[in-house]
Design a protein around this motif. Structure first.
Motif, PDB file in Angstrom:
ATOM      1  N   LYS A  21       0.832  -1.283  -0.021  1.00  0.00           N
ATOM      2  CA  LYS A  21       0.250  -0.216  -0.186  1.00  0.00           C
ATOM      3  C   LYS A  21       0.374   0.991   0.072  1.00  0.00           C
ATOM      4  O   LYS A  21       1.595   1.366   0.979  1.00  0.00           O
ATOM      5  CB  LYS A  21      -0.904  -0.077   1.008  1.00  0.00           C
ATOM      6  CG  LYS A  21      -1.617   1.048   1.124  1.00  0.00           C
ATOM      7  CD  LYS A  21      -3.007   1.006   2.288  1.00  0.00           C
ATOM      8  CE  LYS A  21      -3.782   2.595   2.378  1.00  0.00           C
ATOM      9  NZ  LYS A  21      -5.260   2.037   3.148  1.00  0.00           N
ATOM     10  N   THR A  22       0.890   1.877  -0.832  1.00  0.00           N
ATOM     11  CA  THR A  22       1.736   3.114  -1.501  1.00  0.00           C
ATOM     12  C   THR A  22       1.523   3.867  -0.733  1.00  0.00           C
ATOM     13  O   THR A  22       0.617   4.884  -0.549  1.00  0.00           O
ATOM     14  CB  THR A  22       2.275   3.161  -2.784  1.00  0.00           C
ATOM     15  OG1 THR A  22       0.604   3.523  -3.306  1.00  0.00           O
ATOM     16  CG2 THR A  22       3.358   1.965  -3.453  1.00  0.00           C
ATOM     17  N   PRO A  23       2.561   4.858  -0.333  1.00  0.00           N
ATOM     18  CA  PRO A  23       2.532   6.414   0.316  1.00  0.00           C
ATOM     19  C   PRO A  23       1.653   7.685  -1.074  1.00  0.00           C
ATOM     20  O   PRO A  23       1.531   7.165  -1.700  1.00  0.00           O
ATOM     21  CB  PRO A  23       3.505   7.188   0.616  1.00  0.00           C
ATOM     22  CG  PRO A  23       4.699   6.213   0.550  1.00  0.00           C
ATOM     23  CD  PRO A  23       4.161   5.399  -0.486  1.00  0.00           C
ATOM     24  N   CYS A  24       0.577   8.159  -0.117  1.00  0.00           N
ATOM     25  CA  CYS A  24      -0.632   9.213  -0.656  1.00  0.00           C
ATOM     26  C   CYS A  24       0.178  10.371   0.326  1.00  0.00           C
ATOM     27  O   CYS A  24      -1.145   9.958   1.284  1.00  0.00           O
ATOM     28  CB  CYS A  24      -1.232   9.142  -1.061  1.00  0.00           C
ATOM     29  SG  CYS A  24      -2.290   9.772  -2.529  1.00  0.00           S
ATOM     30  N   GLU A  25       1.165  10.821  -0.226  1.00  0.00           N
ATOM     31  CA  GLU A  25       1.262  12.256   0.820  1.00  0.00           C
ATOM     32  C   GLU A  25       0.911  14.026  -0.082  1.00  0.00           C
ATOM     33  O   GLU A  25       2.148  13.964  -1.002  1.00  0.00           O
ATOM     34  CB  GLU A  25       2.904  12.009   1.403  1.00  0.00           C
ATOM     35  CG  GLU A  25       2.981  10.957   2.315  1.00  0.00           C
ATOM     36  CD  GLU A  25       4.471  10.513   2.238  1.00  0.00           C
ATOM     37  OE1 GLU A  25       5.157  10.928   1.513  1.00  0.00           O
ATOM     38  OE2 GLU A  25       4.587   9.166   3.070  1.00  0.00           O
ATOM     39  N   ILE A  26       1.009  14.570   1.315  1.00  0.00           N
ATOM     40  CA  ILE A  26       0.986  16.229   0.670  1.00  0.00           C
ATOM     41  C   ILE A  26       2.095  16.580   0.080  1.00  0.00           C
ATOM     42  O   ILE A  26       3.404  15.906   1.274  1.00  0.00           O
ATOM     43  CB  ILE A  26       0.102  17.064   1.234  1.00  0.00           C
ATOM     44  CG1 ILE A  26      -0.503  18.358   0.616  1.00  0.00           C
ATOM     45  CG2 ILE A  26       0.072  17.387   2.751  1.00  0.00           C
ATOM     46  CD1 ILE A  26      -1.293  19.286   1.001  1.00  0.00           C
ATOM     47  N   SER A  27       1.751  16.923  -0.961  1.00  0.00           N
ATOM     48  CA  SER A  27       3.426  17.968  -0.895  1.00  0.00           C
ATOM     49  C   SER A  27       3.620  19.239  -0.777  1.00  0.00           C
ATOM     50  O   SER A  27       2.519  20.189  -1.816  1.00  0.00           O
ATOM     51  CB  SER A  27       4.079  17.914  -2.728  1.00  0.00           C
ATOM     52  OG  SER A  27       5.321  18.499  -3.115  1.00  0.00           O
ATOM     53  N   SER A  28       3.773  20.237   0.479  1.00  0.00           N
ATOM     54  CA  SER A  28       3.270  21.248   0.668  1.00  0.00           C
ATOM     55  C   SER A  28       4.698  22.001  -0.793  1.00  0.00           C
ATOM     56  O   SER A  28       3.900  23.112  -0.873  1.00  0.00           O
ATOM     57  CB  SER A  28       4.234  21.537   2.203  1.00  0.00           C
ATOM     58  OG  SER A  28       3.873  20.887   2.874  1.00  0.00           O
ATOM     59  N   ASP A  37      -3.780  22.455  -3.458  1.00  0.00           N
ATOM     60  CA  ASP A  37      -3.417  20.907  -2.195  1.00  0.00           C
ATOM     61  C   ASP A  37      -2.886  20.161  -3.538  1.00  0.00           C
ATOM     62  O   ASP A  37      -3.993  19.733  -4.828  1.00  0.00           O
ATOM     63  CB  ASP A  37      -4.364  20.073  -1.938  1.00  0.00           C
ATOM     64  CG  ASP A  37      -4.460  21.422  -0.150  1.00  0.00           C
ATOM     65  OD1 ASP A  37      -3.326  21.905  -0.273  1.00  0.00           O
ATOM     66  OD2 ASP A  37      -5.822  20.722   0.660  1.00  0.00           O
ATOM     67  N   ILE A  38      -1.581  19.544  -2.992  1.00  0.00           N
ATOM     68  CA  ILE A  38      -0.787  18.124  -4.141  1.00  0.00           C
ATOM     69  C   ILE A  38      -0.910  17.193  -3.247  1.00  0.00           C
ATOM     70  O   ILE A  38      -0.040  17.187  -2.913  1.00  0.00           O
ATOM     71  CB  ILE A  38      -0.381  19.120  -5.244  1.00  0.00           C
ATOM     72  CG1 ILE A  38      -1.085  20.149  -5.732  1.00  0.00           C
ATOM     73  CG2 ILE A  38       0.614  17.707  -5.665  1.00  0.00           C
ATOM     74  CD1 ILE A  38      -1.774  20.045  -7.278  1.00  0.00           C
TER      75      ILE A  38
END
Length: 400
Positions: A21-28, A37-38
């Protein structure tokens, strides 16, 4: 072909122990740059370094005992090959991968290391593919198609389920598009959960056949298929994928130049500390170029990270030049003792780090007693470069 939300849910249950389950993180940094928000879905962290593992695992798991006993065959020079090879090995199924004779040695070895028998055949992908079809007929292997397969599409669609679990209330998802299996599966899953979500595909402008098909319902195959985003460089797009899925579930398709993709790779390396291949970074390139209408919350699918180390070096150097972090500067000065010393003093005064120096005294355009000195220097910005150029000119050097 038909793929439903239930098919994707079933695929998730089937392959959950075979994939990450790969990460899904916000890129500030990216969010600040574009004003929305990306989130980055980092499928380049998946096993084998690509989303292809998902579809291959679901397809092979669906085979009957008799089919598994016969084995599978696939044709690929990249991520699909490795996904099929590892999935087959984990299920104790024989796999044969046909690659063109021009395939990079690193990819051949990686596929072999995952347990596949690799056959090199033909000078092009099309020749290798035809031979793979022949093997499937002659040996009764099951052919694992990279995208025109319901089980493969359902497997890729599990990415959509994960994204929905990881980020609530998404407005837009941006994904690379080549054959169409990834974007189709993800779109089916996400639009079932949120019918208002927009799904945007990104393809390289050098090989934009699916883009053409989407925009005009026809395409003209390119003479050359060279692009940094080779994983989505499909010379002949699938009309089946277009008619059954892409025309129904994808809201728009845009193209990006190779330079834009290179910039996205550098951005991911520098800001996200993540390595992406050209096809994997294409979706972010679409965002950074401003070609996509973004919502408040957006997810960029970074689909793979299998990039050649030599390519990484070239991309980083190109990115440094475009950002003003690296400069090639040529100056013509009197060929007398002390000239080089004066030049290096100016560069040191302006805090430029010299990486390379080369003298040329025989160039036809030079006057007698002149020398041309080429520098490669590290700088901080384009403004920094301009100040150095002005200082060299004021001293008397002819700056080129």
């Amino acid at each position: 072909m038909k793929v439903t939300f239930d098919d994707i849910k079933a695929a998730q249950s089937t392959i959950q122990d075979l994939i990450l389950k790969t990460p899904c993180e916000i890129s500030s940094s990216c969010s600040k740059l574009v004003g929305s928000d990306i989130y980055l879905k980092l499928e380049n962290n998946q096993r084998t370094g690509s989303f292809k593992m998902r579809g291959a695992a679901n397809k092979i798991a669906s085979l009957s005992a008799q089919e598994k006993a016969k084995g599978v065959v696939a044709c690929s020079a990249g991520n699909h090959a490795q996904g099929v090879a590892l999935s087959a090995s984990l299920s104790h199924v024989k796999s044969v991968i046909v690659m063109p004779e021009t395939a990079p040695l690193t990819k051949v070895q990686a596929t072999q290391n995952y347990g596949a028998e690799v056959i090199l055949h033909g000078q092009s992908f099309d020749e290798a593919k035809e031979y793979a079809f022949q093997l499937a007929d002659q040996k009764s292997y099951v052919f694992v198609h990279p995208y025109e397969d319901e089980k493969v599409i359902a497997g890729q669609g599990t990415i959509g389920l994960e994204i929905a679990e990881q980020v609530a209330d998404l407005d837009t998802i941006i994904a690379p598009i080549g054959g169409g299996g990834l974007i189709s599966g993800a779109a089916i899953a996400l639009k079932e959960l949120n019918p208002k979500i927009r799904v945007i595909g990104v393809q390289a402008s050098a090989v934009d056949t699916m883009y053409q098909l989407y925009k005009t319902r026809d395409f003209k195959a390119p003479t050359h298929t060279g692009t940094i985003a080779d994983g989505i460089a499909i010379k002949v797009p699938s009309r089946v994928m277009y008619e059954k899925f892409i025309s129904r579930y994808v809201d728009d398709v845009v193209t990006v130049a190779d330079g834009d993709v290179a910039e996205a790779i550098v951005f991911l390396l520098e800001r996200a500390k993540s390595v992406a291949e050209g096809a994997g970074a294409a979706s972010l390139a679409g965002v950074l170029t401003g070609k996509i209408k973004l919502g408040k919350r957006n997810c960029v699918l970074v689909s793979g990270g299998n990039i050649d180390l030599n390519m990484v070096s070239q991309v980083i150097q190109r990115g440094q030049i475009q950002r003003g972090r690296l400069s090639e500067m040529s100056v013509i000065v009197p060929d007398v003792p002390g000239s080089l010393s004066q030049l290096t003093k100016i560069l040191a005064l302006h805090k430029a780090n010299i990486l390379e120096v080369h003298h040329d005294r025989v160039k036809n355009s030079l006057a007698l007693k002149e020398t041309k000195i080429d520098f490669v220097i590290e700088t901080t910005s384009h403004e920094h470069i301009q100040k150095i150029r002005e200082a060299l000119s004021q001293w008397g050097a002819k700056v080129q």
